[in-house]
Design a protein around this motif. Structure first.
Motif, PDB file in Angstrom:
ATOM      1  N   ARG A  34      40.692  10.705  -1.121  1.00  0.00           N
ATOM      2  CA  ARG A  34      41.916  10.059  -1.612  1.00  0.00           C
ATOM      3  C   ARG A  34      42.791   9.456  -0.896  1.00  0.00           C
ATOM      4  O   ARG A  34      43.408   8.682  -0.962  1.00  0.00           O
ATOM      5  CB  ARG A  34      42.654  11.265  -2.293  1.00  0.00           C
ATOM      6  N   PHE A  38      44.095   5.638  -0.489  1.00  0.00           N
ATOM      7  CA  PHE A  38      45.334   5.302  -0.302  1.00  0.00           C
ATOM      8  C   PHE A  38      45.747   4.519   0.974  1.00  0.00           C
ATOM      9  O   PHE A  38      46.361   3.520   0.875  1.00  0.00           O
ATOM     10  CB  PHE A  38      46.392   6.664   0.019  1.00  0.00           C
ATOM     11  N   ILE A  52      49.031   7.722  -6.350  1.00  0.00           N
ATOM     12  CA  ILE A  52      47.955   8.677  -5.501  1.00  0.00           C
ATOM     13  C   ILE A  52      48.578   9.738  -4.810  1.00  0.00           C
ATOM     14  O   ILE A  52      48.222  10.962  -4.865  1.00  0.00           O
ATOM     15  CB  ILE A  52      47.087   7.693  -4.282  1.00  0.00           C
TER      16      ILE A  52
END
Length: 188
Positions: A34, A38, A52
């Motif tokens: 993740r 980002f 996010i």
């Protein structure tokens, strides 16, 4: 409760836990995926970046800005208040809860650590560790390249000078600086 859930709870409770378990590594990798998304997103896509962050962090206020790149271990143990700004290269090792208040400004290259390791090499080589929470109050400005160590609480209306290493609690309404950080000035 599974064996891993027990170890996760021990981590959150500040007890010694088995950090080398595969499940911890899997969660770290999930977070890194993740964060990769980002950190590699077009910075003009602010809505997606904020989305996010909202999915990654344990909780956050409505107005948050985190400049890329940002790194953390799990994300879910980070709780950020309203009107939060973090500049480039914020790193948070959030094995324990990290609570950051409202109106907090964080300069570039700041690190916040909760993870602790045994001093004894034999114990350290067993991949056991524990974590101590960090709490940062409201209206705090953390200068660039500062480091906040495990277990520290920073009061409200505090300025932490650039390059400081904060090793112990900081009362409200002061300016601190140095390594280790010491009170330089009282603000109230």
């Amino acid at each position: 409760m599974s064996d891993f859930d027990t170890e996760w709870q021990k981590m959150l409770d500040g007890e010694v836990y088995d950090a080398g378990r595969r499940e911890f590594l899997d969660r770290l990798i999930d977070t890194r995926e993740r964060l990769w998304e980002f950190n590699n997103m077009n910075p003009r896509n602010t809505d997606a970046l904020t989305g996010i962050l909202r999915g990654l962090l344990g909780s956050c206020g409505e107005h948050i800005t985190v400049n890329q790149p940002f790194r953390c271990d799990y994300g879910c143990n980070i709780h950020v208040g309203e009107k939060f700004f973090a500049n480039f290269n914020l790193t948070i090792l959030d094995e324990a809860r990290v609570t950051i208040g409202d109106n907090v400004l964080i300069g570039p290259n700041v690190s916040i650590y909760t993870a602790c390791h045994p001093l004894d090499a034999i114990e350290r080589n067993k991949w056991v560790e524990w974590a101590e929470p960090v709490t940062i109050g409201n209206n705090v400005w953390i200068g660039g390249s500062s480091t906040i160590l495990p277990g520290v609480t920073v009061g409200d209306n505090v300025v932490i000078g650039a390059g400081s290493v904060v090793t112990r609690d900081v009362p409200s309404d002061v300016v601190v600086g140095g390594n280790p950080a010491r009170i330089i000035k009282r603000l109230a």
